[in-house]
Design an enzyme around this catalytic site. Structure first.
Site, PDB file in Angstrom:
ATOM      1  CB  CYS A   3      -0.922  -0.015   1.223  1.00 43.80           C
ATOM      2  SG  CYS A   3      -1.784   1.558   1.464  1.00 43.80           S
ATOM      3  CB  CYS A   6       0.873   1.171   4.421  1.00 46.47           C
ATOM      4  SG  CYS A   6      -0.788   0.859   5.095  1.00 46.47           S
ATOM      5  CG  HIS A  45      -4.648  -0.468   4.903  1.00 46.16           C
ATOM      6  ND1 HIS A  45      -4.045   0.203   3.856  1.00 46.16           N
ATOM      7  CD2 HIS A  45      -5.694  -1.148   4.370  1.00 46.16           C
ATOM      8  CE1 HIS A  45      -4.691  -0.083   2.735  1.00 46.16           C
ATOM      9  NE2 HIS A  45      -5.690  -0.895   3.022  1.00 46.16           N
ATOM     10  CG  ASN A  86     -12.299  11.492  -4.577  1.00 50.22           C
ATOM     11  OD1 ASN A  86     -13.324  12.163  -4.614  1.00 50.22           O
ATOM     12  ND2 ASN A  86     -11.110  11.983  -4.899  1.00 50.22           N
ATOM     13  N   GLY A  92     -13.481   8.331  -8.548  1.00 52.99           N
ATOM     14  CA  GLY A  92     -12.103   8.536  -9.004  1.00 52.99           C
ATOM     15  C   GLY A  92     -11.047   8.215  -7.965  1.00 52.99           C
ATOM     16  CB  THR A  94      -6.002   7.029  -7.876  1.00 50.32           C
ATOM     17  OG1 THR A  94      -5.569   8.062  -6.988  1.00 50.32           O
ATOM     18  CG2 THR A  94      -6.805   7.628  -9.012  1.00 50.32           C
ATOM     19  CG  HIS A  97      -4.051   4.095   3.500  1.00 50.34           C
ATOM     20  ND1 HIS A  97      -3.147   3.288   4.193  1.00 50.34           N
ATOM     21  CD2 HIS A  97      -4.461   5.029   4.386  1.00 50.34           C
ATOM     22  CE1 HIS A  97      -3.036   3.713   5.437  1.00 50.34           C
ATOM     23  NE2 HIS A  97      -3.835   4.789   5.585  1.00 50.34           N
ATOM     24  CG  HIS A  99      -6.750   9.502   0.367  1.00 46.68           C
ATOM     25  ND1 HIS A  99      -6.854   8.216  -0.100  1.00 46.68           N
ATOM     26  CD2 HIS A  99      -7.054  10.310  -0.681  1.00 46.68           C
ATOM     27  CE1 HIS A  99      -7.187   8.229  -1.378  1.00 46.68           C
ATOM     28  NE2 HIS A  99      -7.324   9.481  -1.757  1.00 46.68           N
TER      29      HIS A  99
HETATM   30  P1  AMP Z   1      -7.664   9.909  -4.857  1.00 43.91           P
HETATM   31  O1  AMP Z   1      -7.665  10.127  -6.346  1.00 43.91           O
HETATM   32  O2  AMP Z   1      -8.814  10.555  -4.158  1.00 43.91           O
HETATM   33  O3  AMP Z   1      -7.502   8.443  -4.513  1.00 43.91           O
HETATM   34  O4  AMP Z   1      -6.396  10.681  -4.301  1.00 43.91           O
HETATM   35  C1  AMP Z   1      -5.109  10.155  -4.311  1.00 43.91           C
HETATM   36  C2  AMP Z   1      -4.180  11.324  -4.215  1.00 43.91           C
HETATM   37  O5  AMP Z   1      -2.912  10.846  -3.841  1.00 43.91           O
HETATM   38  C3  AMP Z   1      -4.011  12.096  -5.528  1.00 43.91           C
HETATM   39  O6  AMP Z   1      -4.411  13.448  -5.334  1.00 43.91           O
HETATM   40  C4  AMP Z   1      -2.516  11.968  -5.821  1.00 43.91           C
HETATM   41  O7  AMP Z   1      -1.961  13.141  -6.389  1.00 43.91           O
HETATM   42  C5  AMP Z   1      -1.942  11.675  -4.445  1.00 43.91           C
HETATM   43  N1  AMP Z   1      -0.681  10.949  -4.449  1.00 43.91           N
HETATM   44  C6  AMP Z   1      -0.374   9.838  -5.142  1.00 43.91           C
HETATM   45  N2  AMP Z   1       0.890   9.432  -4.864  1.00 43.91           N
HETATM   46  C7  AMP Z   1       1.375  10.320  -3.950  1.00 43.91           C
HETATM   47  C8  AMP Z   1       2.618  10.462  -3.278  1.00 43.91           C
HETATM   48  N3  AMP Z   1       3.646   9.592  -3.461  1.00 43.91           N
HETATM   49  N4  AMP Z   1       2.785  11.503  -2.443  1.00 43.91           N
HETATM   50  C9  AMP Z   1       1.784  12.393  -2.255  1.00 43.91           C
HETATM   51  N5  AMP Z   1       0.573  12.299  -2.844  1.00 43.91           N
HETATM   52  C10 AMP Z   1       0.375  11.291  -3.696  1.00 43.91           C
HETATM   53 ZN    ZN Z   2      -2.400   1.419   3.613  1.00 48.53          ZN
END
Ligand code: AMP
Ligand code: ZN
Length: 113
Positions: A3, A6, A45, A86, A92, A94, A97, A99
């Protein structure tokens, strides 16, 4: 478990820390969509909002309290900001975990869908 977030919490993948305590970690989004774009995540997690239960939900209230504190510290509390999570493909998501995006520092679009 493999993850990304994580790994960020563990320090195996670098991030720009904004806040940390025993329950949560907050860091700058790597692809900011606004002048302030912070991600606040539980250290435990949880994959998404779909996996929030009566047993693990206390951390989500704490995350909102941290969002309010960071908004004040980052100077966006008065003008306003958005806290969003999200969940799943239609939203959307992505990274699987849980957030919460803290977005502010500009007039945000009011589109909800
Ligand atoms: P979501 O699309 O809501 O799942 O948000 C995931 C967010 O994680 C996106 O805004 C990405 O830009 C961000 N993200 C992905 N990889 C990293 C990383 N290594 N460091 C900081 N943010 C990240
Ligand atoms: Zn995680």
């Amino acid at each position: 478990m493999d993850c990304l977030f994580c790994s960020i919490i563990k320090g195996d993948i670098p991030s720009t820390k904004v806040y940390e305590d025993d329950q949560v970690y907050a860091f700058k989004d790597i692809n900011p969509m606004a002048p302030v774009h912070v991600l606040i995540i539980p250290k435990q997690h949880i994959s998404s909002v779909n996996d929030i239960t009566e047993e693990n939900c206390a951390v989500t209230g704490h995350i909102l309290a941290v969002a309010a504190k960071l908004a004040k510290e980052l100077g966006i509390a008065e003008d306003g900001y958005r806290v969003v999570s999200n969940c799943g493909p239609n939203a959307g998501q992505t990274v699987f975990h849980l957030h919460f995006h803290l977005l502010g520092g500009k007039k945000l679009k009011v589109e909800m869908c």
